[in-house]
Motif scaffolding. Structure first.
Motif, PDB file in Angstrom:
ATOM      1  N   LEU A  93      -2.637   4.725 -15.761  1.00 59.26           N
ATOM      2  CA  LEU A  93      -0.843   4.436 -15.635  1.00 59.26           C
ATOM      3  C   LEU A  93       0.022   2.907 -16.781  1.00 59.26           C
ATOM      4  O   LEU A  93      -1.126   2.247 -16.839  1.00 59.26           O
ATOM      5  CB  LEU A  93      -0.095   4.629 -14.318  1.00 59.26           C
ATOM      6  CG  LEU A  93      -0.974   3.181 -13.188  1.00 59.26           C
ATOM      7  CD1 LEU A  93      -0.627   1.915 -13.246  1.00 59.26           C
ATOM      8  CD2 LEU A  93      -0.271   3.640 -12.315  1.00 59.26           C
ATOM      9  N   ARG A  94       1.211   2.555 -16.609  1.00 57.42           N
ATOM     10  CA  ARG A  94       1.779   1.314 -17.548  1.00 57.42           C
ATOM     11  C   ARG A  94       2.493   0.779 -16.477  1.00 57.42           C
ATOM     12  O   ARG A  94       3.387   0.928 -15.630  1.00 57.42           O
ATOM     13  CB  ARG A  94       2.054   1.331 -18.293  1.00 57.42           C
ATOM     14  CG  ARG A  94       1.848   2.002 -19.751  1.00 57.42           C
ATOM     15  CD  ARG A  94       2.369   2.365 -20.710  1.00 57.42           C
ATOM     16  NE  ARG A  94       3.753   2.868 -20.715  1.00 57.42           N
ATOM     17  CZ  ARG A  94       4.253   3.893 -20.322  1.00 57.42           C
ATOM     18  NH1 ARG A  94       3.654   5.465 -20.686  1.00 57.42           N
ATOM     19  NH2 ARG A  94       5.315   4.774 -20.122  1.00 57.42           N
ATOM     20  N   ILE A  98       5.204   2.077 -14.151  1.00 62.00           N
ATOM     21  CA  ILE A  98       5.442   1.922 -12.549  1.00 62.00           C
ATOM     22  C   ILE A  98       6.414   1.039 -12.489  1.00 62.00           C
ATOM     23  O   ILE A  98       6.178   0.623 -13.427  1.00 62.00           O
ATOM     24  CB  ILE A  98       4.231   1.332 -12.131  1.00 62.00           C
ATOM     25  CG1 ILE A  98       3.517   1.055 -12.910  1.00 62.00           C
ATOM     26  CG2 ILE A  98       3.634   3.327 -12.119  1.00 62.00           C
ATOM     27  CD1 ILE A  98       2.464   0.147 -11.376  1.00 62.00           C
ATOM     28  N   LYS A  99       7.181   0.458 -11.336  1.00 57.72           N
ATOM     29  CA  LYS A  99       8.205  -0.547 -11.292  1.00 57.72           C
ATOM     30  C   LYS A  99       7.293  -1.436 -10.968  1.00 57.72           C
ATOM     31  O   LYS A  99       6.321  -0.891  -9.010  1.00 57.72           O
ATOM     32  CB  LYS A  99       8.589   0.213 -10.470  1.00 57.72           C
ATOM     33  CG  LYS A  99       9.994  -0.929 -10.348  1.00 57.72           C
ATOM     34  CD  LYS A  99      11.562  -0.566  -9.851  1.00 57.72           C
ATOM     35  CE  LYS A  99      12.759  -0.845 -10.134  1.00 57.72           C
ATOM     36  NZ  LYS A  99      12.244  -3.001 -10.019  1.00 57.72           N
ATOM     37  N   ALA A 100       7.039  -2.500 -11.174  1.00 55.61           N
ATOM     38  CA  ALA A 100       6.873  -3.641 -10.606  1.00 55.61           C
ATOM     39  C   ALA A 100       7.901  -4.410  -8.958  1.00 55.61           C
ATOM     40  O   ALA A 100       9.430  -3.879  -9.071  1.00 55.61           O
ATOM     41  CB  ALA A 100       6.517  -5.145 -11.045  1.00 55.61           C
ATOM     42  N   TYR A 101       7.448  -4.575  -8.102  1.00 51.38           N
ATOM     43  CA  TYR A 101       8.313  -5.439  -7.169  1.00 51.38           C
ATOM     44  C   TYR A 101       8.255  -6.981  -6.671  1.00 51.38           C
ATOM     45  O   TYR A 101       7.145  -6.755  -6.862  1.00 51.38           O
ATOM     46  CB  TYR A 101       8.166  -3.945  -6.357  1.00 51.38           C
ATOM     47  CG  TYR A 101       7.225  -4.287  -4.942  1.00 51.38           C
ATOM     48  CD1 TYR A 101       7.415  -5.135  -4.332  1.00 51.38           C
ATOM     49  CD2 TYR A 101       6.053  -4.089  -5.538  1.00 51.38           C
ATOM     50  CE1 TYR A 101       5.578  -5.058  -3.284  1.00 51.38           C
ATOM     51  CE2 TYR A 101       5.258  -3.719  -5.013  1.00 51.38           C
ATOM     52  CZ  TYR A 101       5.281  -4.417  -3.690  1.00 51.38           C
ATOM     53  OH  TYR A 101       3.142  -4.664  -2.552  1.00 51.38           O
ATOM     54  N   HIS A 142       1.011  -1.050  -0.532  1.00 56.25           N
ATOM     55  CA  HIS A 142      -0.127  -0.035  -0.096  1.00 56.25           C
ATOM     56  C   HIS A 142       1.165   1.102   0.132  1.00 56.25           C
ATOM     57  O   HIS A 142       0.325   2.745  -0.746  1.00 56.25           O
ATOM     58  CB  HIS A 142      -0.969  -0.268   1.277  1.00 56.25           C
ATOM     59  CG  HIS A 142      -1.967  -1.442   0.786  1.00 56.25           C
ATOM     60  ND1 HIS A 142      -2.578  -1.109   1.755  1.00 56.25           N
ATOM     61  CD2 HIS A 142      -2.318  -2.220   0.057  1.00 56.25           C
ATOM     62  CE1 HIS A 142      -3.763  -2.267   1.217  1.00 56.25           C
ATOM     63  NE2 HIS A 142      -2.997  -3.129  -0.239  1.00 56.25           N
ATOM     64  N   MET A 143       2.767   0.741   0.622  1.00 55.11           N
ATOM     65  CA  MET A 143       2.558   2.136   0.185  1.00 55.11           C
ATOM     66  C   MET A 143       3.330   2.859  -1.273  1.00 55.11           C
ATOM     67  O   MET A 143       2.845   3.776  -1.528  1.00 55.11           O
ATOM     68  CB  MET A 143       4.253   1.939   1.090  1.00 55.11           C
ATOM     69  CG  MET A 143       4.004   2.200   2.454  1.00 55.11           C
ATOM     70  SD  MET A 143       6.344   2.624   2.990  1.00 55.11           S
ATOM     71  CE  MET A 143       6.845   0.671   2.951  1.00 55.11           C
ATOM     72  N   ASN A 144       3.656   1.432  -2.429  1.00 58.46           N
ATOM     73  CA  ASN A 144       3.319   1.351  -3.327  1.00 58.46           C
ATOM     74  C   ASN A 144       2.492   2.264  -3.998  1.00 58.46           C
ATOM     75  O   ASN A 144       2.488   3.098  -4.872  1.00 58.46           O
ATOM     76  CB  ASN A 144       3.755   0.241  -3.813  1.00 58.46           C
ATOM     77  CG  ASN A 144       5.095  -0.291  -4.046  1.00 58.46           C
ATOM     78  OD1 ASN A 144       6.234   0.041  -4.591  1.00 58.46           O
ATOM     79  ND2 ASN A 144       5.942  -0.828  -3.049  1.00 58.46           N
TER      80      ASN A 144
END
Length: 173
Positions: free
Chosen positions: A136-137, A88-91, A70-72
């Motif tokens: 967003l992508r 955006i970046k996945a993690y 949820h920070m992301n």
């Protein structure tokens, strides 16, 4: 086994969802910190180290994961609202769940969740009707609108909350 993995079912999204559904999702996001705190209230250290299913995370890992995720989420929402179709970046959630900060008490992540959710809901309260369709992508999921993100994260919080509450019911805690 699928019932333990997806106690509220898999995520479903109706693209025709409107303001009523958005209000419900925002309410779910707003209420998650209190509901989560109530779910873990009074659990012993042994209980928070219990896995909600074989091969699943412990209660503690679930709480820390919600803080990470949820920070992301709020960062993604803010990027979506301030940039044109940002990528955006996945993690790697699993790798994040194995980092040393996950041995901290769950109260640390509960505090993060409370603060993040307060700010997140505040941002969403002032989103214009047009901005709900901004996108967003995501590198794995493709283009995602703010409406879809909000629906997904509302489900996500309820999904992991149900991991904890159904475990408590099964264990009679």
């Amino acid at each position: 086994m699928d019932q333990l993995r997806y106690p509220i079912g898999k995520f479903k999204y109706d693209q025709t969802s409107g303001s009523r559904e958005i209000t419900e999702w925002m309410s779910d996001i707003d209420r998650l910190p209190d509901r989560l705190e109530n779910a873990v209230l009074g659990l012993s250290e042994d209980q928070v180290k219990t896995r909600y299913r074989e091969g699943g995370w412990t209660v503690k890992q679930v709480v820390h994961h919600l803080a990470d995720s949820h920070m992301n989420a709020i960062v993604r929402v803010k990027l979506l609202l301030t940039e044109e179709n940002p990528e955006i970046k996945a993690y790697d959630e699993k790798s994040w769940s194995e980092l040393r900060d996950n041995d901290l008490p769950i109260e640390v992540s509960l505090n993060i969740i409370r603060g993040v959710h307060k700010r997140w809901v505040r941002v969403l309260e002032f989103v214009s009707k047009e901005d709900w369709d901004k996108t967003l992508r995501h590198p794995e999921n493709g283009e995602m609108s703010l409406k879809l993100l909000t629906a997904h994260y509302a489900w996500h919080g309820n999904h992991h909350l149900a991991h904890i509450t159904t475990l408590k019911e099964r264990k009679n805690w």
